[in-house]
Design an enzyme around this catalytic site. Structure first.
Site, PDB file in Angstrom:
ATOM      1  N   HIS A   1       0.829  -1.195   0.000  1.00  0.00           N
ATOM      2  CA  HIS A   1       0.000   0.000   0.000  1.00  0.00           C
ATOM      3  C   HIS A   1       0.865   1.247   0.000  1.00  0.00           C
ATOM      4  CE1 HIS A   1      -3.180   2.815   0.903  1.00  0.00           C
ATOM      5  NE2 HIS A   1      -3.972   1.887   0.408  1.00  0.00           N
TER       6      HIS A   1
ATOM      7  N   ASP B   1      -8.107  -5.328  -1.109  1.00  0.00           N
ATOM      8  CA  ASP B   1      -8.559  -6.187  -2.200  1.00  0.00           C
ATOM      9  C   ASP B   1      -8.299  -7.671  -1.974  1.00  0.00           C
ATOM     10  OD1 ASP B   1      -9.609  -4.236  -4.116  1.00  0.00           O
ATOM     11  OD2 ASP B   1      -7.583  -3.457  -4.039  1.00  0.00           O
TER      12      ASP B   1
HETATM   13  N1  CMC Z   1       4.167  -7.641  -4.134  1.00  0.00           N
HETATM   14  C1  CMC Z   1       5.492  -7.719  -3.940  1.00  0.00           C
HETATM   15  N2  CMC Z   1       6.225  -6.660  -3.558  1.00  0.00           N
HETATM   16  C2  CMC Z   1       5.587  -5.499  -3.386  1.00  0.00           C
HETATM   17  C3  CMC Z   1       4.204  -5.361  -3.568  1.00  0.00           C
HETATM   18  C4  CMC Z   1       3.509  -6.492  -3.958  1.00  0.00           C
HETATM   19  N3  CMC Z   1       2.182  -6.435  -4.147  1.00  0.00           N
HETATM   20  N4  CMC Z   1       3.836  -4.093  -3.306  1.00  0.00           N
HETATM   21  C5  CMC Z   1       4.943  -3.451  -2.976  1.00  0.00           C
HETATM   22  N5  CMC Z   1       6.006  -4.295  -3.019  1.00  0.00           N
HETATM   23  C6  CMC Z   1       7.387  -3.982  -2.695  1.00  0.00           C
HETATM   24  C7  CMC Z   1       8.045  -3.274  -3.877  1.00  0.00           C
HETATM   25  O1  CMC Z   1       8.615  -4.184  -4.793  1.00  0.00           O
HETATM   26  C8  CMC Z   1       9.065  -2.436  -3.163  1.00  0.00           C
HETATM   27  O2  CMC Z   1      10.134  -3.280  -2.766  1.00  0.00           O
HETATM   28  P1  CMC Z   1      11.652  -2.769  -2.835  1.00  0.00           P
HETATM   29  O3  CMC Z   1      11.697  -1.574  -1.933  1.00  0.00           O
HETATM   30  O4  CMC Z   1      12.399  -3.940  -2.373  1.00  0.00           O
HETATM   31  O5  CMC Z   1      11.859  -2.417  -4.273  1.00  0.00           O
HETATM   32  C9  CMC Z   1       8.343  -2.007  -1.896  1.00  0.00           C
HETATM   33  O6  CMC Z   1       7.394  -3.051  -1.629  1.00  0.00           O
HETATM   34  C10 CMC Z   1       7.619  -0.667  -2.019  1.00  0.00           C
HETATM   35  O7  CMC Z   1       6.706  -0.769  -3.082  1.00  0.00           O
HETATM   36  P2  CMC Z   1       6.318   0.405  -4.080  1.00  0.00           P
HETATM   37  O8  CMC Z   1       6.073  -0.178  -5.435  1.00  0.00           O
HETATM   38  O9  CMC Z   1       7.264   1.555  -3.934  1.00  0.00           O
HETATM   39  O10 CMC Z   1       4.945   0.856  -3.483  1.00  0.00           O
HETATM   40  P3  CMC Z   1       3.977   1.884  -4.150  1.00  0.00           P
HETATM   41  O11 CMC Z   1       3.501   2.758  -3.059  1.00  0.00           O
HETATM   42  O12 CMC Z   1       4.555   2.576  -5.327  1.00  0.00           O
HETATM   43  O13 CMC Z   1       2.813   0.929  -4.706  1.00  0.00           O
HETATM   44  C11 CMC Z   1       0.943  -0.420  -4.794  1.00  0.00           C
HETATM   45  C12 CMC Z   1       1.687   0.637  -4.001  1.00  0.00           C
HETATM   46  C13 CMC Z   1      -0.397  -0.652  -4.139  1.00  0.00           C
HETATM   47  C14 CMC Z   1       0.708   0.078  -6.229  1.00  0.00           C
HETATM   48  C15 CMC Z   1       1.782  -1.710  -4.806  1.00  0.00           C
HETATM   49  O14 CMC Z   1       1.921  -2.168  -3.493  1.00  0.00           O
HETATM   50  C16 CMC Z   1       1.168  -2.775  -5.710  1.00  0.00           C
HETATM   51  O15 CMC Z   1       1.379  -2.756  -6.920  1.00  0.00           O
HETATM   52  N6  CMC Z   1       0.399  -3.754  -5.125  1.00  0.00           N
HETATM   53  C17 CMC Z   1      -0.230  -4.782  -5.911  1.00  0.00           C
HETATM   54  C18 CMC Z   1      -1.520  -4.274  -6.517  1.00  0.00           C
HETATM   55  C19 CMC Z   1      -2.586  -4.060  -5.475  1.00  0.00           C
HETATM   56  O16 CMC Z   1      -2.824  -4.925  -4.632  1.00  0.00           O
HETATM   57  N7  CMC Z   1      -3.281  -2.934  -5.552  1.00  0.00           N
HETATM   58  C20 CMC Z   1      -4.344  -2.574  -4.621  1.00  0.00           C
HETATM   59  C21 CMC Z   1      -3.960  -1.370  -3.843  1.00  0.00           C
HETATM   60  S1  CMC Z   1      -4.898  -1.047  -2.347  1.00  0.00           S
HETATM   61  C22 CMC Z   1      -6.544  -1.030  -2.723  1.00  0.00           C
HETATM   62  C23 CMC Z   1      -6.927  -0.028  -3.737  1.00  0.00           C
HETATM   63  O17 CMC Z   1      -6.558   1.134  -3.671  1.00  0.00           O
HETATM   64  O18 CMC Z   1      -7.632  -0.405  -4.655  1.00  0.00           O
END
Ligand code: CMC
Length: 376
Positions: free
Chosen positions: A262, A313
C-alpha cells in the site's frame, strides 16, 4: 527557475494535493470517515448511514436514514434507454467498461446536469449512489440472459442491490456481509480514483464526468482492479499445497503479489482485520475454506519475505466470491460502494473552488531544427 527546472515528486508520494474533512488514512494503520474510526462503524451501522455521513458530513438520525433509504430506492430504477444500451453492449466487454459508459450516459439523462448548486449536487450524489449498483446488477443479469429486476419497496437499499443482482430474496447473513464490505470500500483519502474525480470536478465539470473519470481509474489492477487479479491468482495456484512454490516463484522473479502492499499504510491495512472476520464467518463452503487457507499461507510467505501486508482487495476478493459474485464483477462492486466517497469528494472539491493543475519537469529537447513535411 531555469527552463525545464522543477522538483518532481515521483508518483506524488506524500504530496498533499488539497485539504479534506472526509477521510483520513493514518499510515500506522487507522482509517477515519469524517472523524469516526471505521472500527466504530463496521458492524454497527448500515452502508446507507455511511453514504449519508460521507455526502452530508454527519450521521443521520433514524428519520433521516429512513428518508435517505427511500430516496435511494426511488432512484434505483434506470431509464429504459440505459437498459437498452446495456443490452446492446457485446458480452465480451469487461463490465467496468460498460459501467464507465453507462455512468457517462446518466449525465445525458439528467435534465439539471449543469446546475452545480449544493442542493442539485446532493440530489445527483444520491442518484449516483443508487444507480451505480443498479447498472452493475443490470449488466450482470443481461449477461446471464436473465430478466432485469426493478427495486422492491419491501427491501432496503442494500437488500435491493443483492436482490437485483442475484434475483433471489436477500438473506440476512448475505446482506450483513454486503453492508460491511460496502462500508469498508466506501472511501479512502486521496486514492487514485478519488483524485481523478477531484481533478475533473476542479475544472467545474459535472459530477457524472467526475465519476466517469474515477471509474476508469479504479479499473486498473494497481488500484481497484487488484481484486480480480487476486482471484485469478488463487484459482491459478490450484491446490493449497502449491501455494508456497507458486508465491516464492513470483517473489524470486520480483513479481508483485496482487492484493499486497500500500502506498500509505506502513502497518496492516485496518480494513483487513474486518475482512478476515467476514470471510472466516463465510467458511461454511469448501471453496471459501480452501481460499481462506491459501490466503493465510500467502500472507505468511509475503510478510516473511517482503514485510508487506495484504490490502483491502485481498480478502475482499474472497468475500465477494463467497457471495457468488464472479471475479469480473469484483471491481464493479467496489465502484458501487466507492461512489459514495467519490461524490462526497466531488462536492468538497466544488467547495474548495480551485483548479487542480500540477506542473511537470520538461526533459525533452529545445533546439530541434524544424524540417517541412516534404523534406522529412
Ligand atoms: N508484491 C510484492 N512486492 C511489493 C508489492 C507487492 N504487491 N507491493 C509493494 N512491493 C514492494 C516493492 O517491490 C518495493 O520493494 P523494494 O523496496 O524492495 O523495491 C516495496 O514493496 C515498495 O513498493 P512500491 O512499489 O514503492 O509501493 P507503491 O507505493 O509505489 O505501490 C501499490 C503501491 C499498491 C501500487 C503496490 O503495493 C502494488 O502494486 N500492489 C499490488 C496491486 C494491489 O494490490 N493494488 C491494490 C492497492 S490497495 C486497494 C486499492 O486502492 O484499490
Amino acid at each position: 527557475m531555469k527552463k525545464g527546472e522543477r522538483v518532481v515528486v515521483r508518483g506524488l508520494r506524500d504530496v498533499a494535493a488539497a485539504e479534506t474533512k472526509i477521510s483520513f488514512v493514518e499510515p500506522k494503520g487507522e482509517l477515519y470517515y469524517l472523524g469516526y474510526n471505521i472500527d466504530d462503524l463496521v458492524g454497527k451501522v448500515v452502508y446507507p448511514e455511511v453514504a449519508y455521513l460521507l455526502i452530508h458530513k454527519r450521521l443521520p438520525n433514524q428519520q433521516e436514514l429512513e428518508e435517505f433509504n427511500a430516496n435511494l430506492i426511488a432512484e434505483m430504477k434506470l431509464p429504459d434507454r440505459m437498459i437498452d444500451s446495456i443490452r446492446a453492449t457485446p458480452k465480451r466487454c469487461h463490465p467496468m467498461d460498460v459501467l464507465r459508459t453507462e455512468v457517462s450516459r446518466l449525465g445525458e439523462c439528467d435534465p439539471e446536469n449543469n446546475d452545480l448548486s449544493e442542493a442539485a449536487n446532493l440530489r445527483r450524489a444520491t442518484r449516483l449512489i443508487a444507480r451505480v449498483p443498479t447498472i452493475v446488477a443490470t449488466i450482470y443479469r443481461i449477461r446471464l440472459d436473465k430478466p432485469v429486476l426493478a427495486p422492491r419497496e419491501e427491501y432496503s437499499f442494500t437488500e435491493n442491490f443483492l436482490y437485483m443482482f442475484k434475483g433471489s430474496p436477500p438473506e440476512k447473513a448475505e446482506t450483513d456481509v454486503l453492508h460491511r464490505l460496502m462500508i469498508l470500500q466506501a472511501d479512502h483519502g486521496f486514492n487514485a480514483s478519488t483524485f481523478a474525480a477531484r481533478v475533473t470536478a476542479s475544472t467545474n465539470s459535472d459530477m457524472y464526468s467526475a465519476i466517469t473519470s474515477a471509474i476508469g481509474t479504479l479499473k486498473g489492477p494497481l488500484h481497484g482492479g487488484a481484486g480480480e487479479k487476486v482471484m485469478e491468482m488463487l484459482d491459478d495456484i490450484g491446490l493449497e499445497e502449491h501455494v508456497e512454490e507458486y508465491i516464492k516463484g513470483l517473489l524470486d522473479e520480483n513479481k508483485k503479489i496482487m492484493g499486497f502492499g500500500h502506498r500509505v499504510y506502513k502497518a496492516e491495512d485496518p480494513r483487513t482485520k474486518h475482512l478476515r472476520g467476514i470471510v472466516r464467518n463465510l467458511c461454511f463452503r469448501d471453496r471459501t475454506t480452501s481460499l481462506c487457507n491459501k490466503c493465510n499461507k500467502i500472507e505468511e510467505i509475503v510478510h516473511d519475505r517482503k514485510k508487506i501486508y495484504p490490502n483491502l482487495d485481498f480478502y475482499a476478493a474472497v468475500a465477494m466470491d463467497a457471495l457468488d459474485v464472479p471475479k469480473e464483477f469484483f471491481t464493479p462492486l467496489f465502484a458501487s460502494s466507492r461512489v459514495s466517497g467519490w461524490t462526497a469528494h466531488v462536492i468538497e472539491q466544488y467547495e474548495d473552488a480551485v483548479l487542480l493543475r500540477p506542473s511537470s519537469k520538461y526533459i525533452g529537447a529545445f533546439d530541434r531544427k524544424f524540417v517541412p513535411i516534404e523534406k522529412r
